[in-house]
Design a protein around this motif. Structure first.
Motif, mmCIF file in Angstrom:
data_model
loop_
_atom_site.group_PDB
_atom_site.id
_atom_site.type_symbol
_atom_site.label_atom_id
_atom_site.label_comp_id
_atom_site.label_asym_id
_atom_site.label_seq_id
_atom_site.Cartn_x
_atom_site.Cartn_y
_atom_site.Cartn_z
ATOM 1 N N THR A 292 -40.295 -10.026 14.605
ATOM 2 C CA THR A 292 -40.119 -9.355 15.778
ATOM 3 C C THR A 292 -38.765 -9.340 16.378
ATOM 4 O O THR A 292 -38.338 -8.301 16.800
ATOM 5 N N ALA A 293 -38.211 -10.376 16.130
ATOM 6 C CA ALA A 293 -36.834 -10.686 16.629
ATOM 7 C C ALA A 293 -35.764 -9.754 16.189
ATOM 8 O O ALA A 293 -34.832 -9.084 16.570
ATOM 9 N N GLY B 129 -24.621 -17.663 22.556
ATOM 10 C CA GLY B 129 -25.097 -16.675 22.927
ATOM 11 C C GLY B 129 -24.085 -15.695 22.852
ATOM 12 O O GLY B 129 -24.804 -14.249 23.322
ATOM 13 N N ARG C 163 -34.154 -20.333 12.712
ATOM 14 C CA ARG C 163 -33.984 -20.766 14.158
ATOM 15 C C ARG C 163 -32.293 -21.174 14.232
ATOM 16 O O ARG C 163 -32.389 -22.412 14.787
ATOM 17 N N SER D 291 -29.525 -8.148 21.251
ATOM 18 C CA SER D 291 -30.748 -8.913 21.687
ATOM 19 C C SER D 291 -30.846 -10.453 20.765
ATOM 20 O O SER D 291 -31.301 -11.303 21.548
ATOM 21 N N VAL D 292 -30.275 -10.478 19.746
ATOM 22 C CA VAL D 292 -30.432 -11.922 19.029
ATOM 23 C C VAL D 292 -29.579 -12.612 19.988
ATOM 24 O O VAL D 292 -29.748 -14.091 20.083
ATOM 25 N N GLU E 100 -42.497 -14.489 14.027
ATOM 26 C CA GLU E 100 -41.376 -14.313 15.120
ATOM 27 C C GLU E 100 -39.947 -13.793 14.723
ATOM 28 O O GLU E 100 -39.482 -13.310 15.440
ATOM 29 N N ALA F 260 -28.533 -12.345 23.014
ATOM 30 C CA ALA F 260 -29.204 -12.724 24.356
ATOM 31 C C ALA F 260 -30.378 -13.710 24.437
ATOM 32 O O ALA F 260 -30.861 -14.371 25.350
ATOM 33 N N ALA F 261 -31.050 -13.886 23.191
ATOM 34 C CA ALA F 261 -31.974 -15.104 22.893
ATOM 35 C C ALA F 261 -31.395 -16.447 22.722
ATOM 36 O O ALA F 261 -32.214 -17.176 22.680
ATOM 37 N N GLY F 262 -30.094 -16.453 22.814
ATOM 38 C CA GLY F 262 -29.316 -17.807 22.714
ATOM 39 C C GLY F 262 -28.621 -17.894 21.416
ATOM 40 O O GLY F 262 -27.865 -19.179 21.112
ATOM 41 N N THR F 263 -28.763 -17.216 20.502
ATOM 42 C CA THR F 263 -28.043 -17.667 19.123
ATOM 43 C C THR F 263 -26.873 -16.678 19.046
ATOM 44 O O THR F 263 -26.705 -15.465 19.077
#
Length: 248
Positions: free
Chosen positions: A132-133, A25, A169, A196-197, A129, A199-202
């Motif tokens: 949106t991401a 992340g 993913r 934001s990407v 999904e 922060a989502a774990g990637t």
């Protein structure tokens, strides 16, 4: 984890002596002037280019020994000469093509045997999904999802390339030329997207000319504390190394 990583082409080093640690992340900016091996480093860390010295681990997978395994967990946004959008295709065509590829290469046998309606619904969910991401609003495009890539603004094309990458993913996302030809406002939006990407774990690796202050900044400036020689990093060395990677 990256320790002493280097890649040498026929006419010099593409990059050398790169070391850093980044957790899941993280937002990592590969910063430096054009021709200092930024893109080659990006490709090496995503399993697309074999390095000659040092070592690295991506999600516990060692590089360069497990390059194929790293490619299964690391995807690329747009990288010129390696992973590019087709200007003649529409946004919808790109999305459908990527959904088909994901189902073909990443799906289980059970998933491939599902009813067409079920597969289509799953593909639509994955597309939605990813859009949106990536913050890509199809309704805001000139012709909606039928807009050709050649008619997209630079930031919109960046968002599309990231959406396509996120459909897999991935655990690691590589993006080239993040801030190239962007206005100050669009540059801020691009970095906000990548934050934001992350922060989502990637984990995000982003090639840029100028990194934001909150990113982990890795500068590709060539060997340090050494006199200049013919083996120093050169633009030609980076080009030679890039040519060897082919298309991802």
């Amino acid at each position: 984890m990256v320790e002493g990583l280097g890649l040498k082409g026929p006419r010099g080093w593409a990059f050398r002596d790169v070391s850093f640690r980044a957790g899941a992340g993280s937002l990592v900016a590969l910063e430096g002037p054009s021709g200092t091996g930024r893109t080659c480093l990006l490709l090496a860390l995503t399993g697309r280019m074999k390095t000659g010295e040092g070592h690295a681990e991506v999600g516990g997978l060692p590089l360069p020994r497990r390059m194929a395994a790293v490619r299964r967990v690391a995807t690329l946004g747009q990288v010129p000469g390696v992973s590019e959008l087709d200007p003649s295709l529409t946004v919808a065509e790109h999305l459908r093509e990527r959904a088909l590829l994901q189902r073909r290469f990443d799906g289980s046998v059970r998933a491939l045997l599902r009813r067409p309606g079920s597969r289509a619904a799953e593909a639509r969910t994955r597309i939605d999904e990813a859009l949106t991401a990536a913050g890509l609003d199809l309704a805001a495009l000139p012709k909606g999802e039928r807009t050709s890539v050649r008619d997209l603004e630079r930031l919109e094309a960046l968002r599309l390339s990231i959406a396509l990458a996120l459909m897999g993913r991935p655990r690691l996302l590589g993006v080239d030329d993040t801030d190239l030809k962007l206005s100050d406002a669009d540059r801020a939006d691009a970095w906000a997207l990548l934050r934001s990407v992350a922060a989502a774990g990637t984990t995000v690796l982003a090639v840029c000319s100028e990194a934001p202050a909150d990113a982990l900044r890795i500068t590709t400036t060539g060997p340090r504390d050494e006199p200049a020689t013919e083996d120093d990093i050169t633009e030609e060395g980076a080009d030679d190394a890039l040519a060897e990677t082919g298309r991802a």
